[in-house]
Motif scaffolding. Structure first.
Motif, PDB file in Angstrom:
ATOM      1  N   UNK A 280      37.766  46.436  32.942  1.00  0.00           N
ATOM      2  CA  UNK A 280      37.583  47.701  32.630  1.00  0.00           C
ATOM      3  C   UNK A 280      38.607  47.370  31.379  1.00  0.00           C
ATOM      4  N   UNK A 281      39.628  47.045  31.301  1.00  0.00           N
ATOM      5  CA  UNK A 281      39.977  47.357  30.009  1.00  0.00           C
ATOM      6  C   UNK A 281      41.073  45.777  29.521  1.00  0.00           C
ATOM      7  N   UNK A 282      41.280  45.211  28.613  1.00  0.00           N
ATOM      8  CA  UNK A 282      41.911  44.316  28.033  1.00  0.00           C
ATOM      9  C   UNK A 282      43.510  45.435  27.186  1.00  0.00           C
ATOM     10  N   UNK A 283      44.339  44.438  27.599  1.00  0.00           N
ATOM     11  CA  UNK A 283      45.608  45.523  27.193  1.00  0.00           C
ATOM     12  C   UNK A 283      46.931  43.785  26.340  1.00  0.00           C
ATOM     13  N   UNK A 284      46.595  43.826  25.614  1.00  0.00           N
ATOM     14  CA  UNK A 284      47.267  42.291  25.187  1.00  0.00           C
ATOM     15  C   UNK A 284      46.973  40.878  26.076  1.00  0.00           C
ATOM     16  N   UNK A 285      48.000  40.497  26.569  1.00  0.00           N
ATOM     17  CA  UNK A 285      47.344  39.063  27.384  1.00  0.00           C
ATOM     18  C   UNK A 285      46.639  39.809  28.063  1.00  0.00           C
ATOM     19  N   UNK A 286      46.411  41.184  29.392  1.00  0.00           N
ATOM     20  CA  UNK A 286      46.686  41.411  30.628  1.00  0.00           C
ATOM     21  C   UNK A 286      44.646  41.548  30.942  1.00  0.00           C
ATOM     22  N   UNK A 287      43.727  41.158  31.715  1.00  0.00           N
ATOM     23  CA  UNK A 287      42.543  41.744  31.715  1.00  0.00           C
ATOM     24  C   UNK A 287      42.699  42.268  33.541  1.00  0.00           C
ATOM     25  N   UNK A 288      41.914  43.394  33.216  1.00  0.00           N
ATOM     26  CA  UNK A 288      41.957  44.478  34.828  1.00  0.00           C
ATOM     27  C   UNK A 288      40.499  44.610  35.230  1.00  0.00           C
ATOM     28  N   UNK A 289      39.913  44.251  35.625  1.00  0.00           N
ATOM     29  CA  UNK A 289      38.695  44.070  36.662  1.00  0.00           C
ATOM     30  C   UNK A 289      38.319  45.279  37.961  1.00  0.00           C
ATOM     31  N   UNK A 290      37.593  45.827  38.297  1.00  0.00           N
ATOM     32  CA  UNK A 290      37.295  45.926  39.293  1.00  0.00           C
ATOM     33  C   UNK A 290      36.093  45.778  39.988  1.00  0.00           C
ATOM     34  N   UNK A 291      36.366  45.380  41.370  1.00  0.00           N
ATOM     35  CA  UNK A 291      35.528  44.479  42.097  1.00  0.00           C
ATOM     36  C   UNK A 291      34.987  44.696  43.329  1.00  0.00           C
ATOM     37  N   UNK A 292      34.222  44.734  44.055  1.00  0.00           N
ATOM     38  CA  UNK A 292      34.601  45.176  45.553  1.00  0.00           C
ATOM     39  C   UNK A 292      34.436  43.469  45.677  1.00  0.00           C
ATOM     40  N   UNK A 293      35.916  43.333  47.492  1.00  0.00           N
ATOM     41  CA  UNK A 293      35.231  41.576  47.443  1.00  0.00           C
ATOM     42  C   UNK A 293      36.444  42.198  48.840  1.00  0.00           C
ATOM     43  N   UNK A 294      37.503  41.089  49.584  1.00  0.00           N
ATOM     44  CA  UNK A 294      38.388  41.463  50.312  1.00  0.00           C
ATOM     45  C   UNK A 294      39.398  40.502  49.852  1.00  0.00           C
ATOM     46  N   UNK A 295      40.770  41.380  49.934  1.00  0.00           N
ATOM     47  CA  UNK A 295      42.207  40.871  49.440  1.00  0.00           C
ATOM     48  C   UNK A 295      41.639  38.935  49.885  1.00  0.00           C
ATOM     49  N   UNK A 296      41.944  38.619  51.043  1.00  0.00           N
ATOM     50  CA  UNK A 296      41.824  36.919  51.200  1.00  0.00           C
ATOM     51  C   UNK A 296      41.016  36.547  50.168  1.00  0.00           C
ATOM     52  N   UNK A 297      39.927  36.795  49.981  1.00  0.00           N
ATOM     53  CA  UNK A 297      38.779  35.889  49.367  1.00  0.00           C
ATOM     54  C   UNK A 297      39.720  35.872  47.404  1.00  0.00           C
ATOM     55  N   UNK A 298      39.511  37.604  47.115  1.00  0.00           N
ATOM     56  CA  UNK A 298      40.052  36.940  46.057  1.00  0.00           C
ATOM     57  C   UNK A 298      41.434  36.002  45.593  1.00  0.00           C
ATOM     58  N   UNK A 299      42.750  36.122  46.530  1.00  0.00           N
ATOM     59  CA  UNK A 299      43.659  35.840  46.294  1.00  0.00           C
ATOM     60  C   UNK A 299      43.041  33.754  46.766  1.00  0.00           C
ATOM     61  N   UNK A 300      42.433  33.328  47.607  1.00  0.00           N
ATOM     62  CA  UNK A 300      41.862  32.235  47.980  1.00  0.00           C
ATOM     63  C   UNK A 300      41.242  31.820  46.188  1.00  0.00           C
ATOM     64  N   UNK A 301      40.516  32.146  45.636  1.00  0.00           N
ATOM     65  CA  UNK A 301      39.707  32.124  44.681  1.00  0.00           C
ATOM     66  C   UNK A 301      40.991  31.876  43.226  1.00  0.00           C
ATOM     67  N   UNK A 302      41.488  33.042  43.164  1.00  0.00           N
ATOM     68  CA  UNK A 302      42.900  32.781  42.224  1.00  0.00           C
ATOM     69  C   UNK A 302      43.676  31.898  41.800  1.00  0.00           C
ATOM     70  N   UNK A 303      44.133  31.466  43.217  1.00  0.00           N
ATOM     71  CA  UNK A 303      44.869  29.954  43.513  1.00  0.00           C
ATOM     72  C   UNK A 303      43.799  28.529  43.384  1.00  0.00           C
ATOM     73  N   UNK A 304      42.620  28.732  43.301  1.00  0.00           N
ATOM     74  CA  UNK A 304      42.150  27.450  43.357  1.00  0.00           C
ATOM     75  C   UNK A 304      41.968  27.026  41.377  1.00  0.00           C
ATOM     76  N   UNK A 305      42.491  28.360  40.796  1.00  0.00           N
ATOM     77  CA  UNK A 305      42.317  28.207  39.546  1.00  0.00           C
ATOM     78  C   UNK A 305      43.936  28.115  38.872  1.00  0.00           C
ATOM     79  N   UNK A 306      44.714  28.446  39.416  1.00  0.00           N
ATOM     80  CA  UNK A 306      46.250  28.080  38.840  1.00  0.00           C
ATOM     81  C   UNK A 306      47.287  29.104  38.810  1.00  0.00           C
ATOM     82  N   UNK A 307      46.163  29.839  39.578  1.00  0.00           N
ATOM     83  CA  UNK A 307      46.686  31.684  39.220  1.00  0.00           C
ATOM     84  C   UNK A 307      48.109  31.654  39.780  1.00  0.00           C
ATOM     85  N   UNK A 308      49.314  32.168  40.362  1.00  0.00           N
ATOM     86  CA  UNK A 308      50.122  32.971  40.616  1.00  0.00           C
ATOM     87  C   UNK A 308      50.322  34.347  41.535  1.00  0.00           C
ATOM     88  N   UNK A 309      50.481  34.959  42.024  1.00  0.00           N
ATOM     89  CA  UNK A 309      50.243  36.193  41.914  1.00  0.00           C
ATOM     90  C   UNK A 309      51.299  36.974  41.943  1.00  0.00           C
TER      91      UNK A 309
END
Length: 334
Positions: A280-309
């Motif tokens: 949806x937008x880029x603000x400096x080094x921040x990306x903002x997305x909109x998607x359809x999923x579950x919180x659990x699935x997104x958290x798991x996928x983000x952890x797999x690529x080294x992202x911290x909540x």
């Protein structure tokens, strides 16, 4: 993933970051054995290939029974880009976009190409002796074939002297003693298997450790290759459940990711592809997305690529122009 305006990427610098997950190659290609090249045998193989793909993409064997997929299973060629023969094997390449569309219409979760890597300690026992299957051994090929067939990024040990000394039947049965030597492979999950031939059939006891959870089971097959496939099928289902979560109703989510650069953006786009995410937008080094999923699935996928909540999930109120009311916002940082 929809394309975005290129000028938005000018603020993202080139910088590489190794992913914790592993990208599985050939996700939409299925190799299915055939008895002949007659049309009837080919059509049956195409149906089997689609069933294999459906399970591979959802992690759920019951997906093939979904009524919304009945028409596609009856006529798999509507989802096929091409197919051809290699000896007695039918090689089928499915169309990713069409297949993902069918799964979304059926309301099924979609498991993308970025998946947890699986380290397998496989011990073949025979008459009081045990042989650890190593990366360069001929006995590793059935494991590689089965892992690819079931959609698992496989890692096998070197089976050097140190590893053979600790990969004992007792350690594999208890799931202990392997942590030290396993660390060198950097895998997300570990599978230990004790296999043996008995009474004209192959038997296996397996134990899986993935994402902080453990499960175990057994398998039986007429030959070593079929046994490997049965174990990998069971493992893929457990891993999908751990990293994708159980079947839940999806919701509209807003995902904020800070610390992005060009290389990380490309990686994130690939990981978010199963969610039909829209930037949806880029603000400096921040990306903002909109998607359809579950919180659990997104958290798991983000952890797999080294992202911290960056904070707990919050409910948006709708004041922000790009965020609708009652959307859950998840924030992560590299």
């Amino acid at each position: 993933m929809r394309p975005i305006v290129r000028p938005l990427l000018l603020c993202l610098s080139l910088f590489s970051l190794p992913a914790l997950a592993e990208q599985l190659s050939g996700l939409y290609q299925v190799r299915e054995p055939v008895a002949s090249r007659q049309p009837a045998a080919r059509d049956q193989a195409l149906q089997r290939a689609l069933d294999v793909l459906l399970v591979r993409l959802t992690g759920k064997p019951e997906a093939v029974q979904n009524p919304a997929l009945a028409a596609a299973r009856q006529d798999p060629q509507q989802l096929i880009l091409k197919y051809g023969y290699e000896g007695q094997t039918l090689v089928v390449d499915f169309d990713p976009a069409s297949t993902r569309g069918q799964l979304r219409q059926a309301g099924l979760p979609l498991w993308g190409a970025d998946r947890p890597s699986l380290l397998v300690w496989w011990l073949n026992e025979d008459g009081g002796t045990a042989q650890l299957v190593g990366d360069g051994q001929d006995s590793a090929q059935p494991l590689r074939t089965a892992a690819q067939y079931r959609g698992l990024p496989l890692r096998l040990p070197m089976a050097d002297l140190d590893e053979q000394l600790v990969a004992t039947p007792e350690n594999l049965a208890s799931g202990t003693g392997l942590q030290g030597v396993s660390g060198r492979y950097g895998a997300n999950a570990m599978l230990t298997v004790r296999a043996r031939q008995e009474g004209g059939k192959w038997l296996a006891q397996w134990r899986l450790a993935a994402d902080g959870g453990q499960s175990e089971g057994s398998a039986e097959a007429p030959d070593a290759a079929t046994l490997a496939d049965a174990v990998m099928l069971a493992a893929s289902g457990r891993i999908a459940e751990r990293f994708m979560g159980r079947q839940e109703a999806t919701e509209r989510l807003v995902l904020q990711v800070a610390g992005a650069d060009l290389a990380r953006f490309a990686e994130l786009e690939r990981v978010l592809e199963p969610f039909d995410a829209r930037l949806r937008r880029v603000e400096g080094d921040q990306l903002v997305y909109q998607l359809e999923s579950t919180v659990v699935r997104v958290r798991s996928q983000m952890a797999l690529i080294g992202l911290r909540e960056a904070g707990a999930a919050s409910q948006a109120t709708g004041q922000a122009p790009m965020v609708r009311a009652r959307e859950t916002t998840l924030s992560f940082r590299w």
